[in-house]
Design a protein around this motif. Structure first.
Motif, PDB file in Angstrom:
ATOM      1  N   VAL A 147       0.876  -1.169   0.000  1.00  0.00           N
ATOM      2  CA  VAL A 147       0.000   0.000   0.000  1.00  0.00           C
ATOM      3  C   VAL A 147       0.912   1.218   0.000  1.00  0.00           C
ATOM      4  O   VAL A 147       1.695   1.407   0.934  1.00  0.00           O
ATOM      5  CB  VAL A 147      -0.917   0.028   1.240  1.00  0.00           C
ATOM      6  CG1 VAL A 147      -1.750   1.285   1.268  1.00  0.00           C
ATOM      7  CG2 VAL A 147      -1.787  -1.210   1.280  1.00  0.00           C
ATOM      8  N   PRO A 148       0.874   2.043  -1.042  1.00  0.00           N
ATOM      9  CA  PRO A 148       1.772   3.196  -1.079  1.00  0.00           C
ATOM     10  C   PRO A 148       1.459   4.175   0.050  1.00  0.00           C
ATOM     11  O   PRO A 148       0.308   4.294   0.472  1.00  0.00           O
ATOM     12  CB  PRO A 148       1.511   3.825  -2.446  1.00  0.00           C
ATOM     13  CG  PRO A 148       0.192   3.308  -2.876  1.00  0.00           C
ATOM     14  CD  PRO A 148      -0.007   1.986  -2.192  1.00  0.00           C
ATOM     15  N   PRO A 149       2.480   4.845   0.546  1.00  0.00           N
ATOM     16  CA  PRO A 149       2.237   5.805   1.634  1.00  0.00           C
ATOM     17  C   PRO A 149       1.395   6.978   1.142  1.00  0.00           C
ATOM     18  O   PRO A 149       1.384   7.299  -0.043  1.00  0.00           O
ATOM     19  CB  PRO A 149       3.644   6.265   2.027  1.00  0.00           C
ATOM     20  CG  PRO A 149       4.496   5.972   0.845  1.00  0.00           C
ATOM     21  CD  PRO A 149       3.875   4.795   0.153  1.00  0.00           C
ATOM     22  N   ALA A 150       0.704   7.579   2.077  1.00  0.00           N
ATOM     23  CA  ALA A 150      -0.128   8.738   1.737  1.00  0.00           C
ATOM     24  C   ALA A 150       0.773   9.867   1.249  1.00  0.00           C
ATOM     25  O   ALA A 150       1.887  10.039   1.753  1.00  0.00           O
ATOM     26  CB  ALA A 150      -0.921   9.190   2.955  1.00  0.00           C
ATOM     27  N   PRO A 151       0.330  10.625   0.275  1.00  0.00           N
ATOM     28  CA  PRO A 151       1.168  11.719  -0.216  1.00  0.00           C
ATOM     29  C   PRO A 151       1.406  12.753   0.871  1.00  0.00           C
ATOM     30  O   PRO A 151       0.511  13.059   1.665  1.00  0.00           O
ATOM     31  CB  PRO A 151       0.376  12.308  -1.387  1.00  0.00           C
ATOM     32  CG  PRO A 151      -1.015  11.814  -1.219  1.00  0.00           C
ATOM     33  CD  PRO A 151      -0.945  10.553  -0.419  1.00  0.00           C
ATOM     34  N   THR A 152       2.600  13.264   0.914  1.00  0.00           N
ATOM     35  CA  THR A 152       2.958  14.275   1.897  1.00  0.00           C
ATOM     36  C   THR A 152       2.336  15.601   1.481  1.00  0.00           C
ATOM     37  O   THR A 152       2.573  16.079   0.367  1.00  0.00           O
ATOM     38  CB  THR A 152       4.480  14.430   1.979  1.00  0.00           C
ATOM     39  OG1 THR A 152       5.045  13.150   2.221  1.00  0.00           O
ATOM     40  CG2 THR A 152       4.885  15.382   3.071  1.00  0.00           C
ATOM     41  N   PRO A 153       1.530  16.192   2.353  1.00  0.00           N
ATOM     42  CA  PRO A 153       0.920  17.467   1.961  1.00  0.00           C
ATOM     43  C   PRO A 153       1.990  18.559   1.860  1.00  0.00           C
ATOM     44  O   PRO A 153       2.939  18.594   2.632  1.00  0.00           O
ATOM     45  CB  PRO A 153      -0.063  17.762   3.095  1.00  0.00           C
ATOM     46  CG  PRO A 153       0.395  16.939   4.238  1.00  0.00           C
ATOM     47  CD  PRO A 153       1.145  15.773   3.677  1.00  0.00           C
ATOM     48  N   THR A 154       1.826  19.408   0.899  1.00  0.00           N
ATOM     49  CA  THR A 154       2.756  20.522   0.726  1.00  0.00           C
ATOM     50  C   THR A 154       2.174  21.744   1.412  1.00  0.00           C
ATOM     51  O   THR A 154       0.963  21.920   1.498  1.00  0.00           O
ATOM     52  CB  THR A 154       2.983  20.821  -0.766  1.00  0.00           C
ATOM     53  OG1 THR A 154       1.731  21.093  -1.374  1.00  0.00           O
ATOM     54  CG2 THR A 154       3.645  19.643  -1.459  1.00  0.00           C
TER      55      THR A 154
END
Length: 187
Positions: free
Chosen positions: A131-138
């Protein structure tokens, strides 16, 4: 007589070619065996059958198909050395468990003898469970500045401008933060 001799010779050559292919360090090749049977009749109405076998190596099939077929026959198909140091091969080991996809490299395998390595089986299982990690919010500084300004003015009164005051604000007034008074200053 010659056709029987050719059929016997071809039938004996197949296991020898298979054994020599097992010892090579190259990628496994898939061998397709095509058997044809022809029936001929003689003048006395008797029939005899001759058989010939033709081997055709096929490199168009994916190596994963060969590794999956080989994994069931030999226990584990992979390697225990560092990546790039050893080619994947049939190992006489039994897989105890596959690695955890969140902390191990894909294909990490733990064997029953206490060693570890890489196998195609664990590669496939871990890829399916990944399961890919959640995208890091910018962080959007301009949006933050706008939100800060709206919230500040909603909770604080707007000061009045006083040209006779040194700071531009009259006495007993709270001075707004610098980001609201000047341009190009972040909150």
């Amino acid at each position: 007589m010659r056709s029987r001799f050719a059929a016997v010779l071809t039938a004996l050559a197949l296991p020898i070619l298979t054994l020599t292919a097992c010892g090579s360090e190259e990628q496994p090749t898939v061998v397709e065996v095509v058997t044809t049977t022809s029936v001929s009749s003689s003048a006395s109405s008797s029939t005899s059958a001759s058989s010939s076998t033709t081997e055709t190596p096929s490199s168009t099939q994916a190596p994963a198909a060969a590794t999956t077929a080989g994994a069931g026959a030999c226990g584990a198909y992979g390697y225990t050395a560092a990546p790039g140091q050893e080619a994947a091969h049939c190992m006489d080991k039994q897989v105890a468990s596959c690695g955890d996809p969140s902390i191990h490299e894909r294909g990490t395998t733990f064997f029953t003898d206490g060693s570890s390595g890489w196998t195609q089986t664990c590669q496939s299982q871990m890829a399916a469970a990944y399961v890919p990690p959640a995208p890091t919010p910018t962080f959007d500084q301009d949006a933050y500045n706008k939100q800060f300004e709206e919230e500040y003015w909603r909770n604080n009164p707007r000061p009045t401008f006083d040209p006779d005051s040194a700071d531009g604000y009259g006495p007993d007034q709270t001075i707004p933060p610098a980001c609201l008074r000047f341009e190009n200053v972040d909150c």
